[in-house]
Design a protein around this motif. Structure first.
Motif: not given
Length: 123
Positions: A33-53
């Motif tokens: 499974x592949x995921x995309x996450x993002x992190x803005x300055x001063x914030x925690x890393x957050x989930x964006x999207x994911x896709x199965x194999x």
């Protein structure tokens, strides 16, 4: 050794589009499974999207649903994130990550991470 390399980030105006890519090596890409996450300055890393194999199932954060699309090409060992109608709140470093098993929105449930690519959206 697993290596994930993100690319495609940049600076755009609100309403614009970007496509991020994440090229993977050192693993059997189709097993993950592949995921995309993002992190803005001063914030925690957050989930964006994911896709199965297989690409047959996807998941999105509510904040990006309808604007972002995740896809993958197992022949190229690459996962993509098409980002449309970008808003300033999308500004962050974007990371791709691998996971064995089902989709998870939790960062700690992922195994390998790329170095990230910066996305900056100006108003």
């Amino acid at each position: 050794q697993v290596q994930l390399v993100e690319s495609g980030g940049g600076s755009v105006q609100a309403g614009g589009s970007l496509m991020l890519s994440c090229a993977a090596s050192g693993l059997t890409f189709a097993n993950y499974v592949m995921g995309w996450f993002r992190q803005a300055p001063g914030k925690e890393r957050e989930f964006v999207a994911a896709i199965t194999w297989s690409g047959g199932s996807t998941a999105y954060a509510d904040s990006v649903k309808g604007r972002f699309t995740i896809s993958r090409d197992n022949a190229k060992n690459t996962v993509y994130l098409q980002m449309n109608r970008l808003i300033p709140e999308d500004t962050a470093v974007y990371y791709c990550a691998t996971r064995i098993g089902g989709i998870s929105t939790q960062a700690r449930g992922h195994d390998d991470w790329g170095q990230g690519t910066q996305v900056t959206v100006s108003s």
